[in-house]
Design a protein around this motif. Structure first.
Motif, PDB file in Angstrom:
ATOM      1  N   GLY A   1      34.747  38.234  32.560  1.00  0.00           N
ATOM      2  CA  GLY A   1      33.497  37.408  33.880  1.00  0.00           C
ATOM      3  C   GLY A   1      32.613  38.136  34.927  1.00  0.00           C
ATOM      4  O   GLY A   1      31.891  37.884  36.120  1.00  0.00           O
ATOM      5  N   LYS A   2      31.653  39.079  34.629  1.00  0.00           N
ATOM      6  CA  LYS A   2      30.920  39.753  34.591  1.00  0.00           C
ATOM      7  C   LYS A   2      30.154  39.310  34.828  1.00  0.00           C
ATOM      8  O   LYS A   2      29.571  39.477  36.609  1.00  0.00           O
ATOM      9  N   SER A   3      29.177  38.718  34.020  1.00  0.00           N
ATOM     10  CA  SER A   3      28.360  37.370  34.205  1.00  0.00           C
ATOM     11  C   SER A   3      28.659  36.502  35.445  1.00  0.00           C
ATOM     12  O   SER A   3      27.558  35.689  36.553  1.00  0.00           O
ATOM     13  N   THR A   4      29.483  36.171  35.540  1.00  0.00           N
ATOM     14  CA  THR A   4      30.409  34.818  36.560  1.00  0.00           C
ATOM     15  C   THR A   4      30.183  35.489  38.136  1.00  0.00           C
ATOM     16  O   THR A   4      29.951  35.221  39.107  1.00  0.00           O
TER      17      THR A   4
ATOM     18  N   SER B   1      38.491  35.304  41.985  1.00  0.00           N
ATOM     19  CA  SER B   1      37.986  34.863  41.007  1.00  0.00           C
ATOM     20  C   SER B   1      36.829  33.348  41.459  1.00  0.00           C
ATOM     21  O   SER B   1      36.023  33.485  42.440  1.00  0.00           O
ATOM     22  N   ALA B   2      35.824  35.134  40.292  1.00  0.00           N
ATOM     23  CA  ALA B   2      34.480  34.587  40.229  1.00  0.00           C
ATOM     24  C   ALA B   2      33.377  33.175  40.138  1.00  0.00           C
ATOM     25  O   ALA B   2      32.858  32.920  40.657  1.00  0.00           O
ATOM     26  N   LEU B   3      34.733  32.749  39.907  1.00  0.00           N
ATOM     27  CA  LEU B   3      34.623  31.285  38.842  1.00  0.00           C
ATOM     28  C   LEU B   3      34.346  30.299  40.195  1.00  0.00           C
ATOM     29  O   LEU B   3      33.330  29.718  39.926  1.00  0.00           O
TER      30      LEU B   3
ATOM     31  N   GLY C   1      29.808  31.462  29.572  1.00  0.00           N
ATOM     32  CA  GLY C   1      30.596  30.637  28.372  1.00  0.00           C
ATOM     33  C   GLY C   1      31.533  30.465  27.711  1.00  0.00           C
ATOM     34  O   GLY C   1      32.169  32.319  28.096  1.00  0.00           O
TER      35      GLY C   1
ATOM     36  N   ASN D   1      39.875  40.398  38.233  1.00  0.00           N
ATOM     37  CA  ASN D   1      38.784  38.303  38.203  1.00  0.00           C
ATOM     38  C   ASN D   1      39.867  37.585  37.695  1.00  0.00           C
ATOM     39  O   ASN D   1      40.998  38.069  36.908  1.00  0.00           O
ATOM     40  N   LYS D   2      39.889  36.280  38.122  1.00  0.00           N
ATOM     41  CA  LYS D   2      39.938  35.350  36.975  1.00  0.00           C
ATOM     42  C   LYS D   2      42.083  35.413  38.148  1.00  0.00           C
ATOM     43  O   LYS D   2      42.831  34.947  37.618  1.00  0.00           O
TER      44      LYS D   2
ATOM     45  N   ASN E   1      34.280  38.903  28.922  1.00  0.00           N
ATOM     46  CA  ASN E   1      34.777  37.847  29.236  1.00  0.00           C
ATOM     47  C   ASN E   1      35.358  38.007  30.187  1.00  0.00           C
ATOM     48  O   ASN E   1      36.018  37.508  30.632  1.00  0.00           O
TER      49      ASN E   1
ATOM     50  N   ASP F   1      42.947  33.155  39.990  1.00  0.00           N
ATOM     51  CA  ASP F   1      42.847  32.063  39.865  1.00  0.00           C
ATOM     52  C   ASP F   1      44.337  31.754  38.900  1.00  0.00           C
ATOM     53  O   ASP F   1      45.110  30.730  39.251  1.00  0.00           O
TER      54      ASP F   1
HETATM   55  P1  GDP Z   1      31.170  38.302  30.858  1.00  0.00           P
HETATM   56  O1  GDP Z   1      31.451  38.462  29.439  1.00  0.00           O
HETATM   57  O2  GDP Z   1      32.291  39.768  31.629  1.00  0.00           O
HETATM   58  O3  GDP Z   1      30.347  38.525  31.229  1.00  0.00           O
HETATM   59  O4  GDP Z   1      32.216  37.281  31.271  1.00  0.00           O
HETATM   60  P2  GDP Z   1      31.624  35.821  32.115  1.00  0.00           P
HETATM   61  O5  GDP Z   1      31.128  35.471  32.907  1.00  0.00           O
HETATM   62  O6  GDP Z   1      30.842  34.840  30.986  1.00  0.00           O
HETATM   63  O7  GDP Z   1      33.157  34.937  32.069  1.00  0.00           O
HETATM   64  C1  GDP Z   1      33.794  35.048  30.742  1.00  0.00           C
HETATM   65  C2  GDP Z   1      34.163  33.286  30.878  1.00  0.00           C
HETATM   66  O8  GDP Z   1      35.820  33.526  31.819  1.00  0.00           O
HETATM   67  C3  GDP Z   1      33.615  31.852  30.848  1.00  0.00           C
HETATM   68  O9  GDP Z   1      34.518  30.998  30.551  1.00  0.00           O
HETATM   69  C4  GDP Z   1      33.624  32.031  32.745  1.00  0.00           C
HETATM   70  O10 GDP Z   1      33.217  30.754  33.146  1.00  0.00           O
HETATM   71  C5  GDP Z   1      35.153  32.313  32.687  1.00  0.00           C
HETATM   72  N1  GDP Z   1      35.792  33.209  33.947  1.00  0.00           N
HETATM   73  C6  GDP Z   1      34.684  34.043  34.461  1.00  0.00           C
HETATM   74  N2  GDP Z   1      35.906  34.269  35.834  1.00  0.00           N
HETATM   75  C7  GDP Z   1      36.696  33.379  36.044  1.00  0.00           C
HETATM   76  C8  GDP Z   1      37.817  33.218  36.911  1.00  0.00           C
HETATM   77  O11 GDP Z   1      37.457  33.933  37.945  1.00  0.00           O
HETATM   78  N3  GDP Z   1      39.011  31.873  37.013  1.00  0.00           N
HETATM   79  C9  GDP Z   1      38.991  31.700  36.041  1.00  0.00           C
HETATM   80  N4  GDP Z   1      39.806  30.492  35.904  1.00  0.00           N
HETATM   81  N5  GDP Z   1      37.785  31.868  34.819  1.00  0.00           N
HETATM   82  C10 GDP Z   1      37.139  32.612  34.700  1.00  0.00           C
END
Ligand code: GDP
Length: 448
Positions: free
Chosen positions: A192-195, A334-336, A209, A299-300, A190, A302
């Motif tokens: 944000g790796k995949s994002t 902010s990867a998102l 997700g 990350n995040k 969570n 924002d």
């Molecule tokens: P992973 O488990 O590390 O691969 O994480 P994901 O990429 O699946 O991201 C987990 C959650 O965090 C998702 O709901 C993304 O939309 C959210 N997320 C990822 N990057 C950011 C970001 O830069 N800002 C915000 N606000 N949410 C993010």
């Protein structure tokens, strides 16, 4: 296909050329004997260095009569070999030192204008100590000192040889494993790796997700940026564990370790709203202990309200939990939203280059002298001097330096840290691990 890059080994008979040739090709092919001139033929063998194939040519050497006669004959053979080669290695016998024959071969090399280097053999022998310094007089740059028999310095030689034919390799557009910058992205579920990966690749390769572990695909993708090839190392093991039954994904230690081992650069993605939890610190230490370059992606960003305070916290935690490395690069993003993601690339490139840095022996010793001048090593427990006499780079990835000392076991950790910091300042080595290895005895190069 065009011809592989070709490197000719030149030198007098019995200087250790065949032993070196055998060491480089990794098996006994050419006959080696103490009788001069036993290698009667010119040998061609292909060797692989860091994934690049190169043809090595061992030139024949007949030991004939007088020195003049030998030089004449060697020049003839060498000239022919040089003509068809892209680069050359002049082999100097560490025990005999530089003779007029080497000088004559060096002239030939100068005239050819081809890239070349000098290698001094038999460096394990005490009598060979002075030869590397002496070999500077050939005007072919810093000699590489080796003992083919004891496998000393052979790795450095291989890297130097690869550098000789670098332009040829590039011409061939010969992209092999080592031109690829392998990056792995790790971090807690969570974070944000995949994002991040999706942003980098600019497409929805993976599912993301609100719950962890939605990504099922394994991923190992290449892309080009700024003329370099990047590869994302598969970190599927980190993500695909989770099941639909809501079980929280556990970061599998073994798959993280595997991903780190395969990587050349590790990006640790932190959730900036909860940065540097125990798990994050464990991964970060692992990366650093392996000597791999680490980049922290905050990350995040924002979602972070007090950005200054968060940044200070992270910097503080980094410097206190990772003592081996200073100035770990931190990129906020902010990867998102795709903000800050591309800022990673220049940082990756810079860190990768530092990790591969090769410093000249002269520069190292100049830096050492300065550092020792301004702060000498304290006396040891028995009030004896502890002197660092000489330094040289032993390896890359991470940069590793040998320090030759009169009492290597007495060099304190505090002093090594002082030198380490000094090297960071002088050579701009922030962000990568640098290692020092203390050594006893005479330095393997010449007395200065
Ligand atoms: P992973 O488990 O590390 O691969 O994480 P994901 O990429 O699946 O991201 C987990 C959650 O965090 C998702 O709901 C993304 O939309 C959210 N997320 C990822 N990057 C950011 C970001 O830069 N800002 C915000 N606000 N949410 C993010």
């Amino acid at each position: 296909m065009s011809q592989l890059p070709r490197i000719a080994l030149l030198g007098r008979p019995n200087v250790g050329k065949s032993t070196l040739f055998n060491r480089l090709i990794g098996r006994k092919k050419a006959l080696v004997d103490n009788q001069p001139g036993i290698t009667r033929d010119r040998h061609y063998e292909n060797i692989t260095i860091n994934g690049h194939e190169i043809t090595l040519v061992d030139t024949a050497g007949y030991d004939v009569g007088s020195r003049e006669e030998l030089a004449r004959q060697l020049n003839k053979v060498s000239e022919a070999a040089l003509q068809e080669a892209d680069a050359a290695v002049l082999v100097v016998d560490g025990l005999d030192g530089v003779t007029p024959v080497e000088s004559s071969l060096a002239k030939l090399l100068h005239k050819s204008g081809k890239p070349c280097l000098v290698v001094v053999t038999k460096i394990d022998a005490k009598a060979a100590e002075k030869t590397p310094m002496e070999s500077y007089s050939l005007g072919l740059g810093e000699p590489v000192a080796v003992s083919a028999e004891h496998n000393i310095g052979v790795y450095s030689l291989e890297q130097a040889m690869l550098a000789l034919v670098a332009s040829k390799l590039q011409e061939e557009g010969d992209k092999t494993e080592d031109d690829v910058l392998r990056v792995t992205i790790v971090g807690r579920p969570n974070a944000g790796k995949s994002t991040l990966v999706n942003q980098i690749l600019g497409q929805e390769r993976m599912l993301t997700g609100p719950q962890a572990g939605l990504t099922r695909e394994s991923l190992s993708t290449r892309w080009e940026y700024n003329g370099r090839t990047f590869e994302l190392v598969d970190t599927a093991g980190l993500r695909k564990k989770a099941r639909i039954d809501d079980r929280v994904e556990k970061m599998s230690a073994s798959s993280t370790i595997e991903a780190i081992d395969k990587a050349q650069i590790v990006i640790l993605v932190l959730d900036a709203t909860a940065p540097f939890e125990q798990q994050d610190r464990t991964i970060a230490s692992r990366v650093v202990n392996e000597g791999k370059p680490l980049i922290v992606a905050l990350n995040k960003w924002d979602l972070v309200e007090d950005k200054n305070a968060t940044m200070l916290d992270v910097k503080w935690l980094l410097s206190h939990s990772l003592s081996q490395v200073r100035g770990v690069p931190t990129v906020t993003m902010s990867a998102l939203r795709g903000k800050g993601v591309m800022d990673l690339f220049p940082v990756i490139e810079k860190l990768y280059d530092l990790w591969n840095i090769r410093l000249s022996t002269a520069d190292i010793n100049r830096a050492l002298e300065g550092l020792i001048d301004s702060h000498a090593h304290p006396l040891n427990k028995s009030h004896k001097f502890v002197k660092i006499k000489y330094g040289a780079q032993l390896g890359q990835r991470p940069p590793t330096f040998g320090l030759w000392c009169n009492r290597p076991e007495d060099v304190t950790d505090a002093y090594l840290r002082y030198l380490q910091n000094g090297f960071r300042e002088v050579f701009g080595l922030d962000g990568v691990v640098i290692r020092f290895v203390t050594k006893g005895g005479k330095n393997p190069y010449a007395n200065r």
